[in-house]
Motif scaffolding. Structure first.
Motif, PDB file in Angstrom:
ATOM      1  N   VAL A  89       0.741  -1.172   0.039  1.00 38.69           N
ATOM      2  CA  VAL A  89       0.146  -0.109  -0.040  1.00 38.69           C
ATOM      3  C   VAL A  89       0.879   1.163   0.138  1.00 38.69           C
ATOM      4  O   VAL A  89       0.593   2.189  -0.720  1.00 38.69           O
ATOM      5  N   ALA A  90       2.109   1.322   0.745  1.00 40.70           N
ATOM      6  CA  ALA A  90       2.797   2.383   0.813  1.00 40.70           C
ATOM      7  C   ALA A  90       3.814   2.501  -0.532  1.00 40.70           C
ATOM      8  O   ALA A  90       4.468   3.400  -0.634  1.00 40.70           O
ATOM      9  N   GLY A  91       3.609   1.572  -1.415  1.00 39.34           N
ATOM     10  CA  GLY A  91       4.402   1.852  -2.535  1.00 39.34           C
ATOM     11  C   GLY A  91       5.650   1.142  -2.588  1.00 39.34           C
ATOM     12  O   GLY A  91       6.310   1.352  -3.666  1.00 39.34           O
ATOM     13  N   ASP A  92       5.952   0.463  -1.417  1.00 35.62           N
ATOM     14  CA  ASP A  92       7.210  -0.238  -1.501  1.00 35.62           C
ATOM     15  C   ASP A  92       7.334  -1.710  -2.207  1.00 35.62           C
ATOM     16  O   ASP A  92       6.335  -2.193  -2.371  1.00 35.62           O
ATOM     17  N   THR A  93       8.550  -1.978  -2.761  1.00 40.19           N
ATOM     18  CA  THR A  93       8.614  -3.276  -3.538  1.00 40.19           C
ATOM     19  C   THR A  93       8.773  -4.284  -2.464  1.00 40.19           C
ATOM     20  O   THR A  93       9.650  -4.202  -1.740  1.00 40.19           O
ATOM     21  N   ILE A  94       7.931  -5.445  -2.769  1.00 45.23           N
ATOM     22  CA  ILE A  94       8.252  -6.544  -1.625  1.00 45.23           C
ATOM     23  C   ILE A  94       8.614  -7.857  -2.546  1.00 45.23           C
ATOM     24  O   ILE A  94       8.140  -8.172  -3.575  1.00 45.23           O
ATOM     25  N   VAL A  95       9.788  -8.119  -1.951  1.00 43.39           N
ATOM     26  CA  VAL A  95      10.464  -9.127  -2.892  1.00 43.39           C
ATOM     27  C   VAL A  95      10.356 -10.603  -2.002  1.00 43.39           C
ATOM     28  O   VAL A  95      10.822 -10.457  -0.756  1.00 43.39           O
ATOM     29  N   PRO A  96       9.733 -11.513  -2.426  1.00 46.06           N
ATOM     30  CA  PRO A  96       9.522 -12.709  -1.923  1.00 46.06           C
ATOM     31  C   PRO A  96      10.734 -13.487  -1.164  1.00 46.06           C
ATOM     32  O   PRO A  96      11.669 -13.393  -1.926  1.00 46.06           O
ATOM     33  N   GLY A  97      10.621 -13.858   0.011  1.00 45.80           N
ATOM     34  CA  GLY A  97      11.949 -14.219   0.594  1.00 45.80           C
ATOM     35  C   GLY A  97      12.580 -13.165   1.328  1.00 45.80           C
ATOM     36  O   GLY A  97      13.930 -13.677   1.952  1.00 45.80           O
ATOM     37  N   ARG A  98      12.427 -11.958   1.276  1.00 46.33           N
ATOM     38  CA  ARG A  98      13.076 -11.009   1.999  1.00 46.33           C
ATOM     39  C   ARG A  98      12.197 -10.572   3.208  1.00 46.33           C
ATOM     40  O   ARG A  98      10.930 -10.571   3.243  1.00 46.33           O
ATOM     41  N   PRO A  99      12.628 -10.220   4.204  1.00 44.68           N
ATOM     42  CA  PRO A  99      11.956  -9.648   5.301  1.00 44.68           C
ATOM     43  C   PRO A  99      11.253  -8.520   5.099  1.00 44.68           C
ATOM     44  O   PRO A  99      11.735  -7.615   4.172  1.00 44.68           O
ATOM     45  N   ALA A 100      10.134  -8.371   5.767  1.00 44.16           N
ATOM     46  CA  ALA A 100       9.374  -7.236   5.430  1.00 44.16           C
ATOM     47  C   ALA A 100      10.000  -6.012   5.830  1.00 44.16           C
ATOM     48  O   ALA A 100      10.957  -6.005   6.858  1.00 44.16           O
ATOM     49  N   ASP A 105      18.861  -2.478  -0.546  1.00 41.60           N
ATOM     50  CA  ASP A 105      19.508  -2.432   0.593  1.00 41.60           C
ATOM     51  C   ASP A 105      21.029  -2.908   0.238  1.00 41.60           C
ATOM     52  O   ASP A 105      21.144  -3.961  -0.180  1.00 41.60           O
ATOM     53  N   ALA A 106      21.960  -2.116   0.835  1.00 41.43           N
ATOM     54  CA  ALA A 106      23.324  -2.655   0.383  1.00 41.43           C
ATOM     55  C   ALA A 106      23.913  -3.667   1.253  1.00 41.43           C
ATOM     56  O   ALA A 106      24.462  -4.739   0.848  1.00 41.43           O
ATOM     57  N   ALA A 107      23.435  -3.807   2.451  1.00 43.82           N
ATOM     58  CA  ALA A 107      23.570  -5.086   3.294  1.00 43.82           C
ATOM     59  C   ALA A 107      23.099  -6.347   2.751  1.00 43.82           C
ATOM     60  O   ALA A 107      23.872  -7.294   2.732  1.00 43.82           O
ATOM     61  N   TYR A 108      21.870  -6.450   2.075  1.00 46.78           N
ATOM     62  CA  TYR A 108      21.364  -7.472   1.448  1.00 46.78           C
ATOM     63  C   TYR A 108      22.386  -8.036   0.089  1.00 46.78           C
ATOM     64  O   TYR A 108      22.601  -9.083  -0.002  1.00 46.78           O
ATOM     65  N   TRP A 109      22.616  -6.920  -0.710  1.00 49.58           N
ATOM     66  CA  TRP A 109      23.494  -7.192  -1.737  1.00 49.58           C
ATOM     67  C   TRP A 109      24.750  -7.632  -1.323  1.00 49.58           C
ATOM     68  O   TRP A 109      25.564  -8.472  -1.887  1.00 49.58           O
ATOM     69  N   ALA A 110      25.225  -7.145  -0.430  1.00 51.74           N
ATOM     70  CA  ALA A 110      26.704  -7.725   0.146  1.00 51.74           C
ATOM     71  C   ALA A 110      26.506  -9.224   0.717  1.00 51.74           C
ATOM     72  O   ALA A 110      27.393 -10.070   0.597  1.00 51.74           O
ATOM     73  N   ARG A 111      25.683  -9.557   1.270  1.00 52.40           N
ATOM     74  CA  ARG A 111      25.143 -10.958   1.742  1.00 52.40           C
ATOM     75  C   ARG A 111      25.266 -12.016   0.702  1.00 52.40           C
ATOM     76  O   ARG A 111      25.826 -12.942   0.506  1.00 52.40           O
ATOM     77  N   VAL A 112      24.470 -11.225  -0.530  1.00 58.64           N
ATOM     78  CA  VAL A 112      24.368 -11.998  -1.700  1.00 58.64           C
ATOM     79  C   VAL A 112      25.886 -12.404  -2.508  1.00 58.64           C
ATOM     80  O   VAL A 112      26.232 -13.494  -2.712  1.00 58.64           O
ATOM     81  N   ARG A 113      26.358 -11.431  -2.456  1.00 52.78           N
ATOM     82  CA  ARG A 113      27.878 -11.175  -3.052  1.00 52.78           C
ATOM     83  C   ARG A 113      28.813 -12.484  -2.193  1.00 52.78           C
ATOM     84  O   ARG A 113      29.362 -13.204  -2.761  1.00 52.78           O
ATOM     85  N   ARG A 114      28.601 -12.383  -0.771  1.00 52.62           N
ATOM     86  CA  ARG A 114      29.196 -13.267   0.065  1.00 52.62           C
ATOM     87  C   ARG A 114      28.758 -14.714  -0.248  1.00 52.62           C
ATOM     88  O   ARG A 114      29.679 -15.874  -0.459  1.00 52.62           O
ATOM     89  N   ILE A 115      27.568 -15.036  -0.348  1.00 52.05           N
ATOM     90  CA  ILE A 115      27.147 -16.327  -0.605  1.00 52.05           C
ATOM     91  C   ILE A 115      27.585 -16.883  -1.958  1.00 52.05           C
ATOM     92  O   ILE A 115      27.927 -18.003  -2.389  1.00 52.05           O
ATOM     93  N   VAL A 116      27.583 -15.827  -3.075  1.00 52.32           N
ATOM     94  CA  VAL A 116      27.936 -16.435  -4.486  1.00 52.32           C
ATOM     95  C   VAL A 116      29.442 -16.678  -4.567  1.00 52.32           C
ATOM     96  O   VAL A 116      29.893 -17.533  -5.078  1.00 52.32           O
ATOM     97  N   ALA A 117      30.196 -15.879  -3.626  1.00 55.91           N
ATOM     98  CA  ALA A 117      31.591 -16.171  -3.540  1.00 55.91           C
ATOM     99  C   ALA A 117      32.067 -17.249  -3.116  1.00 55.91           C
ATOM    100  O   ALA A 117      32.953 -17.854  -3.267  1.00 55.91           O
TER     101      ALA A 117
END
Length: 66
Positions: free
Chosen positions: A9-20, A26-38
């Motif tokens: 309702v607020a217009g925020d994008t909700i990505v399934p599997g991510r915390p509300a 979010d930079a911390a999210y992408w940093a975590r993704v890069r660590r997992i991929v590495a």
């Protein structure tokens, strides 16, 4: 198959599997993704070929409608 993103309702994008309340950029999210991929093992040539073949397939009318 990918999951669809929805908008709250607020217009925020909700990505399934991510915390509300976490935004998509979010930079911390992408940093975590890069660590997992590495830490993942490299793909074999067969795996790369399979992915390329799947992505190179023409889109069928049924998929265009979805």
């Amino acid at each position: 198959m990918t999951e669809k993103q929805t908008t709250s309702v607020a217009g925020d994008t909700i990505v399934p599997g991510r915390p509300a309340g976490v935004t998509h950029g979010d930079a911390a999210y992408w940093a975590r993704v890069r660590r997992i991929v590495a830490t993942a093992p490299p793909l074999s040539d067969l795996q790369r070929a399979t992915i390329r073949a799947a992505l190179a397939q023409p889109v069928t009318p049924k998929e265009k409608a979805a």
